[in-house]
Scaffold this active site. Structure first.
Site, PDB file in Angstrom:
ATOM      1  CE  LYS A 101      36.694  38.284  37.387  1.00  0.00           C
ATOM      2  NZ  LYS A 101      35.655  38.213  38.430  1.00  0.00           N
ATOM      3  NE  ARG A 192      31.559  42.074  35.316  1.00  0.00           N
ATOM      4  CZ  ARG A 192      32.006  43.113  36.005  1.00  0.00           C
ATOM      5  NH1 ARG A 192      31.151  44.065  36.387  1.00  0.00           N
ATOM      6  NH2 ARG A 192      33.280  43.222  36.308  1.00  0.00           N
ATOM      7  CG  ASN A 202      32.222  39.122  37.442  1.00  0.00           C
ATOM      8  OD1 ASN A 202      33.399  38.838  37.192  1.00  0.00           O
ATOM      9  ND2 ASN A 202      31.876  40.045  38.315  1.00  0.00           N
ATOM     10  CG  HIS A 205      39.267  43.107  37.693  1.00  0.00           C
ATOM     11  ND1 HIS A 205      38.647  43.698  38.769  1.00  0.00           N
ATOM     12  CD2 HIS A 205      40.492  43.700  37.585  1.00  0.00           C
ATOM     13  CE1 HIS A 205      39.480  44.586  39.310  1.00  0.00           C
ATOM     14  NE2 HIS A 205      40.593  44.610  38.601  1.00  0.00           N
TER      15      HIS A 205
END
Length: 381
Positions: A101, A192, A202, A205
């Site tokens: 992310k 994480r 977090n 994915h």
């Protein structure tokens, strides 16, 4: 692979012959005893490549859907050729999809190193900008979840890194490595727990099942006709330069460290894609060195020896010429000299020899844009 061993593994491979405009099919045999390969032409029923050792290829590289660079030809492995090979390898080697992310490039580098150190290798990777539609597809299992609107807000229009990861039981291993979706509940030492903020921010994915992984990989890395419209490469083509992490450095797990050094050295990675460069493209790309640099042939062979990672680099300080400043961070072509004179450079830290010096960067200011265009426009087609 515990206890599982064979004197030869056999696969079915395809090669697109550009000159004849047709797909040729082969049996590809791998002999673990001496790391050699052999290819047998199925149509003409004769040996196409005699048993030969190919640098950088070992059993780990073989899985269904992989592309191998064998003597300058890109061979796609499409199936197992015998039941024994299927039984020995199918359970062991798996692919999964993961997406990093939006976050600082140096943390991205740390995450990539973490994955590599725990047995997952990157076999496809690119940086792309997500649309709301992409998020709905990639997070289809969470669409009804209370966190989904926040995910949509966090990711819409943002740059992410999509990856195909290969390794032993890759799907469950990747999920275990990431830890709980809520970083506060994640096991210490998981990705994480180390780098996450909350259950939306977090870090990563990952696909939750082997079937889901294959769907995500197909979506994120579409075939050429769709590539122009979905999850396109993000090159800006402005005050930029090209950086390539060479195949040997990718194989040795040095990509993460390279990203950390690039970020901390004052540069942004504005576009990134993993390429397998064919021999004739590698020769064309390095043509300026032909007859000038002794290592020309070795450089071409190294670039075509497996997946490399190409990046568009832009200086964070907008007042400088990116190509000039980035070249200083890369350091002298010979890593030995770099370690003596410029120990903080990329080649000093990651390079081995003048050919395997880990990083290519544009030599001249004017070449930066041209080289980025070569990789992110011409080769991507």
């Amino acid at each position: 692979m515990e206890g599982a061993y064979s004197d030869k593994y056999s696969f079915i491979g395809e090669w697109y012959d550009n000159q004849a405009c047709l797909i040729r099919r082969f049996n590809v045999f791998y002999y673990p005893v001496d790391n050699t390969l052999e290819m047998y032409d199925l149509k003409n029923r004769k040996t196409f490549v005699r048993r030969v050792k190919v640098n950088g290829i070992n059993l780990e590289n073989f899985y269904i859907g992989c592309t191998l660079s064998i003597l300058g030809r890109l061979i796609k492995i499409i199936d197992f050729a015998c039941e024994d090979t299927r039984k020995l390898l199918h359970k062991d080697v798996q692919v999964t999809f993961a997406m990093i992310k939006p976050m600082a490039t140096n943390i991205v580098g740390k995450i990539i190193t973490h994955l590599y150190d725990h047995g997952l290798r990157i076999s496809k990777m690119k940086k792309a900008r997500l649309t709301a539609e992409d998020i709905h597809v990639l997070y289809r299992s969470l669409v009804g979840d209370s966190t989904f609107p926040f995910l949509l807000e966090h990711l819409s229009g943002q740059l992410v890194y999509g990856m195909e990861l290969v390794g032993k039981e890759a799907v469950s291993n990747c999920i275990k490595m990431l830890g709980d979706r809520d970083p506060l509940k994640a096991e210490p030492g998981t990705i994480r727990a180390l780098y996450g903020i909350d259950s939306v921010r977090n870090c990563v994915h990952a696909a939750s099942s082997p079937e889901g992984a294959l769907q995500d990989i197909e979506y994120f890395f579409p075939p050429p006709p769709i590539r122009a419209t979905r999850l396109r490469l993000t090159a800006t083509l402005s005050n930029c330069t090209l950086c390539i992490v060479k195949p040997h450095a990718v194989r040795e797990g040095k990509l993460g460290t390279a990203l950390e050094i690039i970020d901390e050295g004052g540069f942004d990675v504005t576009a990134l894609n993993m390429f397998i460069v064919e021999m004739d493209n590698a020769a064309e790309f390095y043509e300026v060195y032909k007859g000038i640099v002794q290592e020309y042939k070795g450089m071409v062979e190294e670039l075509a020896s497996g997946p490399c990672v190409a990046m568009e680099i832009v200086a964070k300080d907008k007042s400088v010429v990116t190509a000039v400043e980035f070249r200083k961070l890369v350091g002298p072509a010979d890593p030995e000299i770099a370690r003596l004179l410029r120990p903080h450079t990329l080649r000093a830290k990651l390079g081995k020899t003048k050919v395997q010096n880990a990083i290519h960067c544009s030599d001249l200011d004017v070449d930066g844009l041209l080289e980025v265009e070569y990789f992110f426009k011409i080769l991507d087609l």
